[in-house]
Design an enzyme around this catalytic site. Structure first.
Site, PDB file in Angstrom:
ATOM      1  N   GLY A 354       0.792  -1.281  -0.140  1.00 60.80           N
ATOM      2  CA  GLY A 354      -0.130  -0.184   0.099  1.00 60.80           C
ATOM      3  C   GLY A 354       0.714   1.088  -0.045  1.00 60.80           C
ATOM      4  N   GLY A 377      -3.281  -4.165   2.659  1.00 56.62           N
ATOM      5  CA  GLY A 377      -4.605  -4.720   3.535  1.00 56.62           C
ATOM      6  C   GLY A 377      -4.029  -6.340   3.867  1.00 56.62           C
TER       7      GLY A 377
END
Ligand code: AMP
Length: 399
Positions: A354, A377
Protein backbone atom coordinates in the site's frame (compact mmCIF):
# COMPACT_ATOMS: atom_id res chain seq x y z
CA UNK A 1 2.81 -22.29 8.48
CA UNK A 2 3.45 -24.38 5.41
CA UNK A 3 1.36 -24.03 2.28
CA UNK A 4 0.49 -26.53 -0.42
CA UNK A 5 3.32 -26.10 -2.89
CA UNK A 6 2.82 -25.71 -6.62
CA UNK A 7 5.97 -27.74 -7.17
CA UNK A 8 4.30 -30.82 -5.66
CA UNK A 9 1.41 -30.84 -8.12
CA UNK A 10 1.34 -33.11 -11.15
CA UNK A 11 0.72 -30.29 -13.59
CA UNK A 12 2.20 -31.71 -16.79
CA UNK A 13 -0.06 -30.96 -19.76
CA UNK A 14 -2.96 -30.04 -17.48
CA UNK A 15 -5.35 -27.11 -17.46
CA UNK A 16 -4.56 -24.70 -14.63
CA UNK A 17 -6.57 -21.80 -13.22
CA UNK A 18 -4.35 -19.14 -11.65
CA UNK A 19 -5.95 -16.39 -9.54
CA UNK A 20 -3.63 -13.41 -9.97
CA UNK A 21 -3.70 -9.87 -8.66
CA UNK A 22 -3.55 -7.67 -11.73
CA UNK A 23 -5.25 -4.78 -9.93
CA UNK A 24 -2.72 -2.28 -11.28
CA UNK A 25 -2.90 1.52 -11.13
CA UNK A 26 -3.86 3.26 -14.38
CA UNK A 27 -3.61 6.89 -15.49
CA UNK A 28 -6.57 8.90 -16.81
CA UNK A 29 -5.99 7.54 -20.34
CA UNK A 30 -6.17 3.90 -19.22
CA UNK A 31 -2.39 3.30 -19.39
CA UNK A 32 -0.87 1.08 -16.75
CA UNK A 33 1.31 3.34 -14.59
CA UNK A 34 2.94 0.60 -12.50
CA UNK A 35 3.04 -3.02 -13.69
CA UNK A 36 4.86 -4.53 -10.70
CA UNK A 37 1.88 -6.69 -9.81
CA UNK A 38 1.82 -8.19 -13.30
CA UNK A 39 5.55 -8.83 -13.27
CA UNK A 40 5.28 -10.41 -9.83
CA UNK A 41 2.93 -13.06 -11.24
CA UNK A 42 5.21 -14.13 -14.10
CA UNK A 43 7.21 -16.80 -12.29
CA UNK A 44 4.11 -18.85 -11.47
CA UNK A 45 2.69 -18.43 -14.98
CA UNK A 46 6.00 -19.39 -16.60
CA UNK A 47 6.36 -22.37 -14.28
CA UNK A 48 2.99 -23.68 -15.51
CA UNK A 49 3.87 -23.02 -19.15
CA UNK A 50 7.14 -24.92 -18.65
CA UNK A 51 5.03 -27.86 -17.47
CA UNK A 52 3.17 -27.72 -20.81
CA UNK A 53 -0.02 -26.49 -19.15
CA UNK A 54 -2.96 -24.64 -20.64
CA UNK A 55 -3.21 -21.56 -18.44
CA UNK A 56 -6.35 -19.69 -17.41
CA UNK A 57 -5.69 -16.41 -15.62
CA UNK A 58 -8.21 -14.44 -13.60
CA UNK A 59 -8.07 -11.14 -11.71
CA UNK A 60 -10.13 -8.20 -10.61
CA UNK A 61 -9.39 -4.59 -11.48
CA UNK A 62 -10.85 -1.65 -9.59
CA UNK A 63 -14.40 -1.70 -8.26
CA UNK A 64 -16.91 -2.14 -11.08
CA UNK A 65 -19.39 -3.46 -8.47
CA UNK A 66 -20.91 -6.32 -10.41
CA UNK A 67 -21.43 -4.31 -13.62
CA UNK A 68 -19.58 -4.51 -16.92
CA UNK A 69 -17.76 -1.18 -16.89
CA UNK A 70 -15.56 -0.54 -19.92
CA UNK A 71 -12.84 1.35 -18.09
CA UNK A 72 -12.26 -1.63 -15.84
CA UNK A 73 -11.78 -4.08 -18.70
CA UNK A 74 -8.61 -6.17 -18.53
CA UNK A 75 -7.68 -5.25 -22.13
CA UNK A 76 -4.59 -3.22 -21.06
CA UNK A 77 -3.55 -6.02 -18.70
CA UNK A 78 -3.79 -8.62 -21.50
CA UNK A 79 -1.62 -6.39 -23.69
CA UNK A 80 1.03 -5.91 -21.02
CA UNK A 81 1.03 -9.60 -20.15
CA UNK A 82 1.56 -10.44 -23.79
CA UNK A 83 4.59 -8.13 -23.93
CA UNK A 84 6.08 -9.49 -20.75
CA UNK A 85 5.48 -13.17 -21.51
CA UNK A 86 6.30 -12.80 -25.21
CA UNK A 87 3.36 -15.07 -25.95
CA UNK A 88 -0.14 -14.53 -27.21
CA UNK A 89 -2.70 -13.88 -24.45
CA UNK A 90 -6.36 -14.28 -25.38
CA UNK A 91 -8.82 -12.16 -23.43
CA UNK A 92 -12.27 -13.71 -22.95
CA UNK A 93 -15.25 -11.47 -23.58
CA UNK A 94 -16.73 -12.34 -20.19
CA UNK A 95 -15.94 -14.04 -16.88
CA UNK A 96 -18.06 -17.20 -16.79
CA UNK A 97 -20.29 -16.47 -19.79
CA UNK A 98 -20.45 -18.50 -23.01
CA UNK A 99 -17.30 -16.96 -24.47
CA UNK A 100 -15.10 -17.69 -21.44
CA UNK A 101 -16.50 -21.19 -20.99
CA UNK A 102 -15.98 -22.09 -24.66
CA UNK A 103 -12.50 -20.62 -24.87
CA UNK A 104 -11.50 -22.34 -21.62
CA UNK A 105 -12.79 -25.72 -22.78
CA UNK A 106 -10.89 -25.49 -26.06
CA UNK A 107 -7.71 -24.12 -24.54
CA UNK A 108 -4.66 -26.08 -25.66
CA UNK A 109 -1.36 -26.59 -23.91
CA UNK A 110 1.03 -23.59 -23.88
CA UNK A 111 -1.94 -21.27 -24.53
CA UNK A 112 -3.01 -18.51 -22.19
CA UNK A 113 -6.54 -17.32 -21.61
CA UNK A 114 -7.29 -14.29 -19.44
CA UNK A 115 -10.85 -14.01 -18.15
CA UNK A 116 -12.49 -10.58 -18.04
CA UNK A 117 -12.53 -8.64 -14.77
CA UNK A 118 -13.87 -11.00 -12.08
CA UNK A 119 -15.74 -8.14 -10.43
CA UNK A 120 -17.93 -7.73 -13.52
CA UNK A 121 -19.74 -10.60 -11.77
CA UNK A 122 -21.63 -9.46 -8.66
CA UNK A 123 -21.07 -12.88 -7.06
CA UNK A 124 -17.29 -12.43 -6.88
CA UNK A 125 -17.24 -10.21 -3.80
CA UNK A 126 -20.14 -12.15 -2.25
CA UNK A 127 -18.21 -15.43 -2.33
CA UNK A 128 -21.06 -16.81 -4.41
CA UNK A 129 -20.96 -20.60 -4.61
CA UNK A 130 -22.38 -20.82 -8.11
CA UNK A 131 -19.74 -18.46 -9.43
CA UNK A 132 -16.97 -20.40 -7.66
CA UNK A 133 -18.31 -23.60 -9.19
CA UNK A 134 -18.35 -22.17 -12.71
CA UNK A 135 -14.82 -20.80 -12.35
CA UNK A 136 -13.61 -24.11 -10.91
CA UNK A 137 -15.21 -26.08 -13.76
CA UNK A 138 -12.81 -24.51 -16.24
CA UNK A 139 -9.65 -26.21 -14.98
CA UNK A 140 -8.20 -29.29 -13.29
CA UNK A 141 -5.92 -27.34 -10.95
CA UNK A 142 -6.29 -24.17 -8.90
CA UNK A 143 -3.41 -21.89 -7.94
CA UNK A 144 -3.78 -18.81 -5.77
CA UNK A 145 -1.08 -16.25 -6.45
CA UNK A 146 -3.14 -13.17 -5.55
CA UNK A 147 -1.70 -12.20 -2.18
CA UNK A 148 -3.14 -8.68 -2.42
CA UNK A 149 -6.69 -10.02 -2.28
CA UNK A 150 -6.20 -13.11 -0.10
CA UNK A 151 -7.61 -11.31 2.95
CA UNK A 152 -10.98 -11.24 1.18
CA UNK A 153 -13.40 -14.16 1.21
CA UNK A 154 -14.26 -13.79 -2.46
CA UNK A 155 -15.44 -16.44 -4.93
CA UNK A 156 -12.16 -16.73 -6.84
CA UNK A 157 -9.91 -16.81 -3.76
CA UNK A 158 -12.02 -18.54 -1.12
CA UNK A 159 -15.13 -20.36 -2.42
CA UNK A 160 -13.31 -21.84 -5.40
CA UNK A 161 -10.80 -23.73 -3.25
CA UNK A 162 -13.59 -26.04 -2.04
CA UNK A 163 -13.84 -27.55 -5.52
CA UNK A 164 -10.27 -28.86 -5.54
CA UNK A 165 -8.57 -31.34 -3.21
CA UNK A 166 -5.04 -30.99 -1.83
CA UNK A 167 -3.54 -32.66 -4.89
CA UNK A 168 -5.19 -30.12 -7.15
CA UNK A 169 -4.71 -26.81 -5.39
CA UNK A 170 -1.73 -24.83 -4.15
CA UNK A 171 -0.20 -21.44 -3.50
CA UNK A 172 1.77 -19.81 -6.31
CA UNK A 173 5.32 -18.55 -5.81
CA UNK A 174 4.31 -14.99 -4.97
CA UNK A 175 1.81 -16.04 -2.31
CA UNK A 176 4.35 -18.52 -0.86
CA UNK A 177 6.99 -15.81 -0.57
CA UNK A 178 4.68 -13.32 1.13
CA UNK A 179 3.41 -15.83 3.68
CA UNK A 180 6.91 -17.16 4.38
CA UNK A 181 8.41 -13.71 4.84
CA UNK A 182 5.74 -12.52 7.26
CA UNK A 183 5.71 -15.89 9.01
CA UNK A 184 9.45 -15.69 9.74
CA UNK A 185 9.11 -12.07 10.79
CA UNK A 186 6.45 -12.85 13.36
CA UNK A 187 7.96 -16.12 14.62
CA UNK A 188 11.73 -15.87 14.51
CA UNK A 189 12.98 -12.41 13.56
CA UNK A 190 16.66 -11.65 13.89
CA UNK A 191 16.89 -9.34 16.89
CA UNK A 192 16.79 -6.51 17.74
CA UNK A 193 13.52 -6.26 15.80
CA UNK A 194 11.93 -2.83 15.27
CA UNK A 195 8.54 -1.87 13.85
CA UNK A 196 8.02 1.56 12.35
CA UNK A 197 4.30 2.20 12.36
CA UNK A 198 2.69 5.26 10.80
CA UNK A 199 -0.24 6.23 8.64
CA UNK A 200 -3.34 8.19 9.33
CA UNK A 201 -5.13 6.57 12.23
CA UNK A 202 -4.58 4.43 15.30
CA UNK A 203 -7.84 2.62 14.57
CA UNK A 204 -6.46 1.11 11.36
CA UNK A 205 -3.35 -0.22 13.07
CA UNK A 206 -4.48 -0.93 16.63
CA UNK A 207 -4.80 -4.69 16.19
CA UNK A 208 -1.46 -4.86 14.41
CA UNK A 209 0.21 -2.82 17.16
CA UNK A 210 -1.26 -5.06 19.84
CA UNK A 211 -0.09 -8.19 18.04
CA UNK A 212 3.36 -6.76 17.34
CA UNK A 213 4.06 -5.62 20.92
CA UNK A 214 5.05 -9.03 22.33
CA UNK A 215 7.21 -9.73 19.29
CA UNK A 216 9.28 -6.59 18.77
CA UNK A 217 12.05 -4.87 20.73
CA UNK A 218 11.24 -1.33 19.63
CA UNK A 219 8.32 0.56 18.11
CA UNK A 220 8.63 3.91 16.33
CA UNK A 221 5.37 5.78 15.83
CA UNK A 222 4.81 8.38 13.10
CA UNK A 223 2.07 9.84 10.92
CA UNK A 224 -1.31 11.09 12.05
CA UNK A 225 -1.66 8.25 14.54
CA UNK A 226 1.10 9.71 16.72
CA UNK A 227 -1.18 12.53 17.88
CA UNK A 228 -3.64 10.28 19.67
CA UNK A 229 -0.69 9.02 21.74
CA UNK A 230 0.67 12.54 22.28
CA UNK A 231 -2.73 13.81 23.36
CA UNK A 232 -3.08 10.95 25.80
CA UNK A 233 0.28 11.96 27.26
CA UNK A 234 -1.13 15.39 27.95
CA UNK A 235 0.31 17.39 25.05
CA UNK A 236 -1.62 20.09 23.24
CA UNK A 237 -1.85 18.76 19.68
CA UNK A 238 -3.68 21.73 18.11
CA UNK A 239 -5.94 20.60 15.29
CA UNK A 240 -3.86 17.52 14.41
CA UNK A 241 -5.62 14.30 13.49
CA UNK A 242 -6.85 12.60 16.65
CA UNK A 243 -9.16 9.77 17.64
CA UNK A 244 -10.60 10.78 20.98
CA UNK A 245 -12.41 7.48 21.41
CA UNK A 246 -9.10 5.64 21.26
CA UNK A 247 -7.22 7.53 23.96
CA UNK A 248 -7.66 4.65 26.41
CA UNK A 249 -6.45 2.17 23.81
CA UNK A 250 -3.42 4.34 23.17
CA UNK A 251 -2.68 4.31 26.90
CA UNK A 252 -3.09 0.55 26.97
CA UNK A 253 -0.57 0.15 24.13
CA UNK A 254 1.94 2.34 25.98
CA UNK A 255 1.35 0.44 29.25
CA UNK A 256 1.82 -2.91 27.50
CA UNK A 257 5.02 -1.69 25.86
CA UNK A 258 6.36 -0.70 29.26
CA UNK A 259 5.34 -4.01 30.80
CA UNK A 260 6.97 -5.98 28.01
CA UNK A 261 10.12 -3.89 27.96
CA UNK A 262 9.48 -2.68 24.42
CA UNK A 263 11.11 0.69 23.70
CA UNK A 264 8.26 2.91 22.55
CA UNK A 265 9.23 5.99 20.52
CA UNK A 266 6.98 8.97 19.77
CA UNK A 267 7.82 12.10 17.75
CA UNK A 268 9.61 14.82 19.73
CA UNK A 269 8.99 17.48 17.09
CA UNK A 270 6.67 17.89 14.12
CA UNK A 271 6.16 19.96 10.99
CA UNK A 272 3.03 21.89 11.87
CA UNK A 273 0.87 23.63 9.28
CA UNK A 274 -1.98 26.11 9.39
CA UNK A 275 -4.14 23.94 7.17
CA UNK A 276 -4.16 20.58 5.40
CA UNK A 277 -2.80 21.79 2.07
CA UNK A 278 0.32 21.43 -0.05
CA UNK A 279 0.93 25.21 0.04
CA UNK A 280 0.12 25.71 3.74
CA UNK A 281 2.36 27.89 5.88
CA UNK A 282 4.38 25.49 8.04
CA UNK A 283 7.01 25.47 10.78
CA UNK A 284 9.00 23.08 12.88
CA UNK A 285 7.80 22.90 16.47
CA UNK A 286 8.52 20.60 19.39
CA UNK A 287 5.77 18.19 20.38
CA UNK A 288 5.24 20.36 23.45
CA UNK A 289 4.61 23.51 21.42
CA UNK A 290 2.10 22.78 18.70
CA UNK A 291 0.10 26.02 18.43
CA UNK A 292 -3.69 25.94 18.75
CA UNK A 293 -5.36 25.43 15.36
CA UNK A 294 -2.13 24.16 13.76
CA UNK A 295 -1.83 20.55 12.71
CA UNK A 296 1.16 18.22 12.67
CA UNK A 297 1.62 16.84 9.18
CA UNK A 298 5.08 15.27 9.37
CA UNK A 299 7.71 14.27 11.90
CA UNK A 300 10.37 16.93 12.48
CA UNK A 301 14.18 16.80 12.08
CA UNK A 302 14.87 16.02 15.74
CA UNK A 303 12.52 13.03 15.52
CA UNK A 304 14.32 11.83 12.38
CA UNK A 305 17.63 12.01 14.29
CA UNK A 306 16.15 10.27 17.32
CA UNK A 307 14.63 7.47 15.22
CA UNK A 308 17.90 6.99 13.36
CA UNK A 309 19.72 6.61 16.68
CA UNK A 310 17.13 4.12 17.87
CA UNK A 311 17.24 2.18 14.62
CA UNK A 312 21.02 2.04 14.51
CA UNK A 313 21.50 -1.36 16.12
CA UNK A 314 18.43 -3.19 14.83
CA UNK A 315 18.74 -6.30 12.67
CA UNK A 316 15.18 -6.45 11.39
CA UNK A 317 12.91 -3.55 10.47
CA UNK A 318 9.25 -3.79 9.63
CA UNK A 319 7.77 -0.62 8.22
CA UNK A 320 4.06 -0.03 7.83
CA UNK A 321 2.63 3.45 7.28
CA UNK A 322 4.19 6.80 6.28
CA UNK A 323 5.62 9.26 8.82
CA UNK A 324 3.64 12.18 7.40
CA UNK A 325 1.48 13.35 4.53
CA UNK A 326 4.07 12.12 2.02
CA UNK A 327 1.81 12.86 -0.96
CA UNK A 328 2.57 16.57 -0.38
CA UNK A 329 6.22 17.43 -0.97
CA UNK A 330 6.35 19.76 2.00
CA UNK A 331 5.38 16.98 4.39
CA UNK A 332 7.28 14.11 2.76
CA UNK A 333 10.71 14.84 4.23
CA UNK A 334 10.33 12.78 7.41
CA UNK A 335 9.19 9.70 5.48
CA UNK A 336 11.87 10.22 2.87
CA UNK A 337 14.70 10.52 5.42
CA UNK A 338 13.55 7.44 7.30
CA UNK A 339 13.23 5.57 3.98
CA UNK A 340 16.84 6.38 3.04
CA UNK A 341 18.10 5.41 6.47
CA UNK A 342 16.24 2.10 6.49
CA UNK A 343 17.35 1.36 2.92
CA UNK A 344 21.02 2.00 3.77
CA UNK A 345 20.99 -0.14 6.89
CA UNK A 346 22.31 -3.70 6.92
CA UNK A 347 19.15 -4.93 8.63
CA UNK A 348 16.52 -7.11 6.98
CA UNK A 349 13.99 -4.54 5.86
CA UNK A 350 10.38 -5.45 5.26
CA UNK A 351 7.94 -2.93 3.85
CA UNK A 352 4.18 -3.42 4.17
CA UNK A 353 2.31 -2.86 0.92
CA UNK A 354 0.00 0.00 0.00
CA UNK A 355 1.15 3.51 0.94
CA UNK A 356 4.50 2.46 2.35
CA UNK A 357 5.38 0.52 -0.81
CA UNK A 358 4.34 3.54 -2.87
CA UNK A 359 6.42 5.79 -0.65
CA UNK A 360 9.68 3.83 -0.94
CA UNK A 361 9.21 3.62 -4.67
CA UNK A 362 8.72 7.40 -4.94
CA UNK A 363 11.82 7.97 -2.86
CA UNK A 364 13.65 5.56 -5.18
CA UNK A 365 14.92 3.12 -2.55
CA UNK A 366 12.63 0.19 -3.35
CA UNK A 367 15.52 -1.88 -4.78
CA UNK A 368 17.40 -1.53 -1.49
CA UNK A 369 14.67 -3.07 0.69
CA UNK A 370 14.84 -6.79 1.48
CA UNK A 371 11.14 -7.34 0.84
CA UNK A 372 8.22 -5.20 -0.24
CA UNK A 373 4.82 -6.76 0.15
CA UNK A 374 2.42 -6.59 -2.80
CA UNK A 375 -0.60 -6.32 -0.52
CA UNK A 376 -1.33 -3.50 1.93
CA UNK A 377 -4.53 -4.83 3.50
CA UNK A 378 -3.41 -8.45 3.34
CA UNK A 379 -0.03 -7.80 4.97
CA UNK A 380 -1.69 -5.76 7.72
CA UNK A 381 -3.99 -8.69 8.50
CA UNK A 382 -0.95 -10.98 8.72
CA UNK A 383 0.58 -8.55 11.21
CA UNK A 384 -2.67 -8.69 13.15
CA UNK A 385 -2.09 -12.44 13.43
CA UNK A 386 -5.04 -13.44 11.26
CA UNK A 387 -5.27 -16.37 8.88
CA UNK A 388 -6.28 -15.03 5.49
CA UNK A 389 -9.44 -16.57 3.97
CA UNK A 390 -7.65 -17.14 0.66
CA UNK A 391 -4.79 -18.95 2.37
CA UNK A 392 -6.75 -21.03 4.88
CA UNK A 393 -7.47 -24.01 2.65
CA UNK A 394 -3.95 -24.03 1.25
CA UNK A 395 -2.32 -24.64 4.64
CA UNK A 396 -0.78 -28.07 5.18
CA UNK A 397 -2.26 -29.36 8.39
CA UNK A 398 0.23 -30.95 10.77
CA UNK A 399 -0.80 -34.24 12.39
P1 AMP B 1 -2.94 4.60 6.31
O1 AMP B 1 -3.84 4.31 5.15
O2 AMP B 1 -3.61 4.56 7.64
O3 AMP B 1 -1.64 3.80 6.26
O4 AMP B 1 -2.51 6.12 6.17
C1 AMP B 1 -1.80 6.64 5.09
C2 AMP B 1 -2.15 8.08 4.98
O5 AMP B 1 -1.84 8.73 6.18
C3 AMP B 1 -1.38 8.82 3.89
O6 AMP B 1 -2.27 9.12 2.87
C4 AMP B 1 -0.87 10.06 4.59
O7 AMP B 1 -1.11 11.23 3.86
C5 AMP B 1 -1.68 10.09 5.89
N1 AMP B 1 -0.97 10.79 6.96
C6 AMP B 1 0.26 10.58 7.40
N2 AMP B 1 0.59 11.44 8.38
C7 AMP B 1 -0.48 12.24 8.58
C8 AMP B 1 -0.74 13.32 9.45
N3 AMP B 1 0.17 13.76 10.33
N4 AMP B 1 -1.96 13.90 9.37
C9 AMP B 1 -2.88 13.46 8.50
N5 AMP B 1 -2.69 12.43 7.64
C10 AMP B 1 -1.50 11.82 7.68
Amino acid sequence: MELLNIKNLDLVEKKVFIRCDFNVPMDEFGNISDDRRIRAALSTINFCLDQDCAVILASHLGRPKGQVVEKYSLIPVARRLQQLLKREVTLAGDVVGPDAIEKASKLEKHKILLLENLRFEAGETEDDKELSKKLASMAEFYINDAFGVSHRAHSSVHGITKFFDDKHRAAGFLLQREIQFFGKLMKEPTRPFAAIVGGSKVSGKLEALTNLLPRVDKIFIGGGMAFTFLKQMGYNIGSSLVENDLLDDAQHVMDEAKKLGVKFYLPVDVIAAEKFAADAVSKIVTAQEIPDNWMGLDIGPATVRLYREGLNDVQTVLWNGPMGVYEMEKFARGSSKIAHFVADSYATTVVGGGDTADLVQRVGVDEEMSFISTGGGASLELLEGKILPGVESLIILED
